[in-house]
Design an enzyme around this catalytic site. Structure first.
Site, PDB file in Angstrom:
ATOM      1  N   GLU A 103     -30.895 -17.377  -4.734  1.00 35.37           N
ATOM      2  CA  GLU A 103     -30.455 -18.212  -5.859  1.00 35.37           C
ATOM      3  C   GLU A 103     -31.647 -18.949  -6.459  1.00 35.37           C
ATOM      4  OE1 GLU A 103     -28.841 -19.439  -8.484  1.00 35.37           O
ATOM      5  OE2 GLU A 103     -26.970 -19.845  -7.360  1.00 35.37           O
ATOM      6  N   HIS A 156     -31.065 -20.598  -9.568  1.00 36.84           N
ATOM      7  CA  HIS A 156     -30.405 -21.605 -10.403  1.00 36.84           C
ATOM      8  C   HIS A 156     -30.984 -21.661 -11.818  1.00 36.84           C
ATOM      9  CE1 HIS A 156     -28.670 -23.622  -6.675  1.00 36.84           C
ATOM     10  NE2 HIS A 156     -27.642 -23.460  -7.481  1.00 36.84           N
ATOM     11  N   GLU A 163     -30.776 -14.142  -8.273  1.00 34.00           N
ATOM     12  CA  GLU A 163     -29.808 -14.714  -9.212  1.00 34.00           C
ATOM     13  C   GLU A 163     -30.470 -15.675 -10.187  1.00 34.00           C
ATOM     14  OE1 GLU A 163     -25.812 -17.502  -9.222  1.00 34.00           O
ATOM     15  OE2 GLU A 163     -26.101 -16.071  -7.597  1.00 34.00           O
ATOM     16  N   GLU A 165     -23.002 -16.850 -14.647  1.00 37.59           N
ATOM     17  CA  GLU A 165     -22.090 -17.964 -14.404  1.00 37.59           C
ATOM     18  C   GLU A 165     -21.974 -18.903 -15.601  1.00 37.59           C
ATOM     19  OE1 GLU A 165     -23.888 -21.466 -11.933  1.00 37.59           O
ATOM     20  OE2 GLU A 165     -24.738 -19.597 -11.140  1.00 37.59           O
ATOM     21  N   HIS A 220     -18.543 -15.475 -10.202  1.00 37.12           N
ATOM     22  CA  HIS A 220     -19.050 -16.786  -9.776  1.00 37.12           C
ATOM     23  C   HIS A 220     -17.851 -17.636  -9.377  1.00 37.12           C
ATOM     24  CE1 HIS A 220     -20.473 -20.995 -10.632  1.00 37.12           C
ATOM     25  NE2 HIS A 220     -21.455 -20.547  -9.876  1.00 37.12           N
TER      26      HIS A 220
END
Length: 390
Positions: free
Chosen positions: A197, A199, A223, A249, A299
């Site tokens: 991740e 973000h 991600e 997401e 998500h």
């Protein structure tokens, strides 16, 4: 005729949790004239008050309409809200109501939602764990907690090893991130998928450096390696790296998703039913993903109604990779809200076969944790990271 008589946003809160963005929950109760009740879920994050207000506004369009008319209602809201394609608040309010309408329709027929969507392709949905590494800032902590997650029955887990790096990353921070990833890989072995991740915090140069450093640990995907809106950054990342890209997401419309798919910028798309348009929007993105041979991994980070809805969606999604799961890392009250029916074994959960989304909201639990909508205070550690890892 199944007339909608009431739509009410309900804010829930107990205390801040490791998934601080989901410490608040916003459920949306839809009641019909004949007394049927269903719930959807909206996104809280730092926007509890704006989302609460947006639900109130969108509700004005839906009250008095027939809950069977999901697509006409979507079209009418698109006509009314000039900024619908650019407003997260508008999108999440509409998404929550959409979920509840589909639940009402399926319950009316006494069928699970997946039957109305064409029938389940699978009776067990594979999941991956997230939210498990709260308070971890060093490799040892990540490794220890990763072993526990695997012992719980998960065979895939996602984590953010980048502590407080933002936009760029220093050589020291990159070295530390690599040590964390190496420790997790060593702790779980080669048979467990690890998912990295980011973000959406980095520029393309930093993201490329990270990919080259972490490629040897065989992550299943990276991600949001660059900022969500940075199309040029995604193009650069794609041209200079070989790892799979996951993102989605923050998508709030099917046409936005199409841009990433058409350009081949994503391998695993991650629509969120809470802001992509509920069940209706999720199905559209899933169909596009199938056309482009892209995997889907919804998500799923907010609450139990969303989880139940996306289990149903995952059951009918042709190119499903796995469903994200914070389920075992929420406070107990969130699980109790729907009767705590989901249990991971061999990396998967059973798809409920009861009517609607397969779960029922416990009104007593809801009343116990009902809270007034209020502003959320920003802190040095952003709301979007797992608590205690910045």
């Amino acid at each position: 005729m199944g007339e909608i008589s009431e739509i009410e946003p309900v804010v829930l809160y107990e205390q801040d949790i490791d998934a601080r963005w989901a410490s608040f929950s916003i459920l949306v109760r839809v009641v019909t004239k004949n007394g049927a009740v269903a719930y959807g879920e909206a996104v809280p994050t730092l926007r509890v008050l704006p989302v609460y207000s947006a639900v109130k506004q969108v509700a004005r369009l839906f009250v008095g309409r027939d809950y069977h008319d999901v697509l006409p209602a979507h079209r009418e809201w698109y006509r009314q809200d000039f900024f619908a394609s650019r407003s997260f608040e508008s999108a999440t309010a509409l998404s929550a109501i959409d979920m509840a309408l589909w639940d009402l329709k399926a319950r009316e027929f006494g069928a699970p939602l997946h039957d109305l969507l064409g029938g389940a392709l699978r009776r067990r949905v594979r999941v991956y764990a997230n939210g498990w590494y709260g308070g971890c800032r060093d490799p040892e902590c990540f490794a220890e907690k990763a072993r526990r997650v695997v012992a719980m029955g998960y065979d895939a887990l996602k984590f953010d090893p980048f502590t407080d790096s933002f936009i760029s990353i220093t050589p020291q921070a990159l070295k530390k991130a690599e040590a964390i990833v190496a420790a997790v890989r060593d702790a779980v072995g080669d048979e467990v998928d690890i998912l990295i991740e980011h973000h959406g915090r980095f520029d393309a140069n930093a993201a490329v450096d990270i990919a080259k450093r972490l490629e040897k640990y065989s992550p299943y995907f990276m991600e949001e390696p660059v900022h969500h809106e940075d199309i040029e950054g995604y193009r650069k990342y794609r041209s200079l790296t070989r790892l799979r890209v996951a993102m989605g997401e923050r998508l709030i419309g099917v046409k936005e998703a199409l841009q990433y798919l058409r350009e081949g910028l994503v391998d695993v798309i991650q629509p969120d039913a809470c802001n992509i348009g509920g069940v209706t929007g999720s199905l559209k993105v899933s169909t596009l993903a199938e056309a482009f041979s892209v995997e889907v991994s919804y998500h799923n980070a907010y609450g139990p109604v969303q989880f139940a809805v996306e289990v149903q969606l995952s059951a009918v999604t042709p190119t499903l990779y796995r469903l994200e799961s914070f389920y075992d890392f929420w406070p107990q009250w969130k699980r109790d809200l729907i009767g705590d029916p989901f249990h991971v074994s061999e990396g998967a959960v059973e798809v409920p076969r009861g009517p609607g989304i397969g779960v029922t909201v416990n009104e007593k639990v809801l009343e116990r944790y009902k809270a007034e909508p209020r502003e959320v205070e920003p802190t040095e550690e952003p709301v979007w990271v797992v608590r205690g890892t910045w």
